[in-house]
Scaffold this active site. Structure first.
Site, PDB file in Angstrom:
ATOM      1  N   THR B  13       8.879  -9.607 -16.390  1.00 51.77           N
ATOM      2  CA  THR B  13       7.558 -10.242 -16.466  1.00 51.77           C
ATOM      3  C   THR B  13       6.890 -10.381 -15.096  1.00 51.77           C
ATOM      4  O   THR B  13       5.768 -10.874 -15.006  1.00 51.77           O
ATOM      5  CB  THR B  13       7.668 -11.642 -17.113  1.00 51.77           C
ATOM      6  N   ALA B  15       5.520  -9.086 -11.100  1.00 59.38           N
ATOM      7  CA  ALA B  15       4.566  -8.081 -10.620  1.00 59.38           C
ATOM      8  C   ALA B  15       5.223  -6.705 -10.534  1.00 59.38           C
ATOM      9  O   ALA B  15       4.633  -5.693 -10.916  1.00 59.38           O
ATOM     10  CB  ALA B  15       4.009  -8.486  -9.252  1.00 59.38           C
ATOM     11  N   VAL B  16       6.464  -6.652 -10.045  1.00 59.32           N
ATOM     12  CA  VAL B  16       7.168  -5.368  -9.947  1.00 59.32           C
ATOM     13  C   VAL B  16       7.699  -4.954 -11.315  1.00 59.32           C
ATOM     14  O   VAL B  16       7.605  -3.787 -11.712  1.00 59.32           O
ATOM     15  CB  VAL B  16       8.310  -5.439  -8.916  1.00 59.32           C
ATOM     16  N   ARG B 101      21.322  -4.664   0.010  1.00 61.95           N
ATOM     17  CA  ARG B 101      20.868  -3.508   0.797  1.00 61.95           C
ATOM     18  C   ARG B 101      21.772  -3.132   1.954  1.00 61.95           C
ATOM     19  O   ARG B 101      21.961  -1.949   2.231  1.00 61.95           O
ATOM     20  CB  ARG B 101      19.442  -3.761   1.342  1.00 61.95           C
ATOM     21  N   CYS B 130       9.737  -2.627   0.604  1.00 61.69           N
ATOM     22  CA  CYS B 130       8.502  -1.842   0.450  1.00 61.69           C
ATOM     23  C   CYS B 130       7.981  -1.291   1.778  1.00 61.69           C
ATOM     24  O   CYS B 130       7.605  -0.116   1.864  1.00 61.69           O
ATOM     25  CB  CYS B 130       7.422  -2.699  -0.210  1.00 61.69           C
ATOM     26  N   GLN B 157       0.144  -5.931   5.333  1.00 58.44           N
ATOM     27  CA  GLN B 157       0.764  -5.931   4.019  1.00 58.44           C
ATOM     28  C   GLN B 157      -0.041  -6.695   2.978  1.00 58.44           C
ATOM     29  O   GLN B 157      -0.633  -7.737   3.258  1.00 58.44           O
ATOM     30  CB  GLN B 157       2.191  -6.478   4.139  1.00 58.44           C
ATOM     31  N   ARG B 247       0.713 -10.252   6.942  1.00 55.25           N
ATOM     32  CA  ARG B 247       0.064 -10.266   5.632  1.00 55.25           C
ATOM     33  C   ARG B 247      -1.452 -10.348   5.832  1.00 55.25           C
ATOM     34  O   ARG B 247      -1.914 -11.133   6.664  1.00 55.25           O
ATOM     35  CB  ARG B 247       0.542 -11.493   4.854  1.00 55.25           C
ATOM     36  N   HIS B 254       0.267  -1.454   1.061  1.00 59.82           N
ATOM     37  CA  HIS B 254       0.535  -1.815   2.455  1.00 59.82           C
ATOM     38  C   HIS B 254       0.021  -0.710   3.374  1.00 59.82           C
ATOM     39  O   HIS B 254       0.197   0.478   3.091  1.00 59.82           O
ATOM     40  CB  HIS B 254       2.041  -1.919   2.713  1.00 59.82           C
TER      41      HIS B 254
END
Lengths: 360, 360
Positions: B13, B15-16, B101, B130, B157, B247, B254
């Site tokens: 649900t 944004a990504v 990561r 990103c 960004q 930002r 971006h």
């Protein structure tokens, strides 16, 4: 009693001109009278200085009789044409356009950095580009103590640097997106990135890597201004400067991500102390408290705010920082009035005998 | 007939997550079924996949029976807790959070750059940050031909990188300024610059030089991600990388001002040709026609757009460029689905025997 000056503002109705009037209202300069000039289109408009109405006059070759100090911010063409007439009439010109900046007969001055260059003026003093000025205030204290080898700067510039029409365009575009649900890429633009260029792009919810037009080397004029003006102000052609100038949807205050390499290793605490002690610079740097310069906080202030100061992760002499200042104040109107104040303090408000500039 | 997969989206649900569903709809992956997971708060919500209703389920330790591929994008904590259970149940996890990561047992993959790293996977593959991903797509073609000594990057960004709440906050703030004339510095903020940090600042008409929280060395985690992830993806710890992550008030895509020094001198025409030929990269670079990448144009596309490519004015091996990509697509959802497609193409969608990750 010391002399009081007649001060002219040429381009009085523009975004910078109106800030110049404000800066003169609070200036230490002894002012007898302020006269306001603009194009014939704006002539007759009434503005106020310290509560007093002043009618805007058309700028002509004969406008400058009796004027001691003329602040120009009406575009390079207006300065090229009229500034020499102002000097001929006995005024000292502080020019906020790029027209005379690289002229060897014209001092290019940020008062905190190179006020001494005023001493040799020939009637015209140039105010540097907004993005250069704030970088100079941040870097001069470091250069003085540790030397400066190179600068790599990426800017985050406010639309007000492109004038009142660019501000209006930005606000109109943003309203179309947030109120009318227009897709940002479909918004129509007429001014940005550069009024005089062929194509225009939306700035609402965008970042435009073009300020001013391109030069032959694929850098823009704005980027080359940062390179050339830095060398002239710091009086050192060996400083390497490469810039990427970018417009973002901010109305007031330019931000800059600045990377430098010093000649000597510069301990970060000493860099911070040097910036703190430098006139016109304010250190705002405490990551533990999320303290760093921000455009919205710098707007309306005359200082240059510096933070995010930290060592490069690899280069021993590399330092990164974040530099923010109000582009219409320190970047233009305040630096111009500050030059006028400094000329006064140094006894340099005087007519020039030998006219070095061509009357066109 | 080749196997068809059951694919899970965890964080469906967000944004990504919503972009992951879109990317799966147009994916070459043979999909038997899509299952959608989120927190208990969103469970029961109905989303669609290729026109078919799918009810969102709560993510639990037992959610992953029968699932072949699980795409995680619900925050680092959710991945830390549930990804090992997904692997234990026989799924391959593509994790879009920062949690795994830097784990040496986890490949960190941008398919155009290091798909080969997938071969050694242990059930979890990490999708890079990103801001790192798009820089890798732009720089790998240059690294392959000329080597890469160092990177200095300043980012511009989009707020969508901070999630759906940050998008809503930005739109609310901008409306307050343009419609209600609130001064940008007086706008109230609850999310940005970092949801989990102590203080929050307005992003409307501002530039915030903080993304994610600060680390002990005065760089932010976002900045250190760009440093550490670059070295891991390019498999070269000697590449110097220092970032300034900022930002700006852009919703999608971006932008990055990237400076590099190559090992060998890299002629600009050859750099442009290498980028043009590289999968996933698009050269947009013609200053004479004002052609350069823009956030509003990159939004909605899967490619990384590169332009403003030019020599440093002083450093022989220095090159500047401007790199733009949709942070929710190539920066997250598309890169994750592309990893899944690459796993499929390489025959690597398989259960892992020896569980390398702790069940918490």
């Amino acid at each position: 009693m010391s002399k009081e000056y007649v001060v002219a503002v040429v381009g009085a109705t523009g975004a910078v001109g109106s800030r110049m009037i404000e800066m003169l209202e609070s200036s230490t300069l002894p002012i007898k009278q302020v006269r306001l000039f603009a194009t014939i289109r704006s002539a007759g408009k009434v503005l106020t200085f310290k509560g007093q109405d002043i009618t805007v006059e058309e700028t002509t070759e004969n406008s400058f009789e009796g004027i001691d100090i003329a602040l120009f911010s009406a575009g390079g063409g207006v300065s090229a044409k009229f500034a020499p007439y102002a000097v001929k009439a006995g005024a000292v010109v502080v020019d906020n356009t790029s027209n005379f900046r690289m002229n060897p007969d014209v001092p290019l001055v940020v008062p905190e950095v190179n006020a001494h260059a005023l001493d040799a003026h020939n009637g015209i003093i140039a105010c540097p580009n907004c993005s250069t000025i704030q970088m100079m205030v941040a870097l001069e204290p470091i250069r003085q103590q540790f030397g400066l080898e190179r600068i790599i700067v990426s800017t985050y510039q406010a639309v007000s640097g492109a004038g009142a029409k660019a501000i209006a365009e930005t606000e109109r575009e943003i309203k179309e997106v947030v109120n009318d649900q227009v897709d940002p890429k479909d918004v129509k633009a007429d001014i940005l990135p550069a009024g005089g260029d062929k194509k225009h792009y939306p700035i609402a919810f965008n970042a435009l890597p073009q300020i001013d037009v391109f030069t032959d080397n694929d850098y823009t004029y704005e980027e080359m201004k940062m390179t050339n003006e830095t060398k002239k102000i710091m009086e050192d052609d060996s400083i390497a400067v490469s810039a990427t100038c970018v417009r973002i949807p901010v109305i007031l205050a330019h931000s800059e991500s600045v990377y430098i390499e010093t000649k000597e290793v510069a301990p970060i605490d000493q860099v911070k102390a040097a910036i703190s002690a430098f006139p016109g610079a304010v250190l705002e740097d405490d990551p533990s408290q999320q303290i760093y310069p921000q455009a919205v906080n710098a707007a309306g202030h005359r200082e240059t705010f510096v933070g995010r100061i930290r060592k490069d992760l690899d280069a021993e002499k590399g330092i990164h920082m974040w530099v923010v200042s109000d582009n219409l104040l320190k970047g233009a109107a305040w630096n111009s009035v500050q030059i006028a104040e400094t000329l006064h303090e140094r006894g340099l408000v005087r007519a020039t005998e030998d006219l070095k500039f061509e009357l066109k």
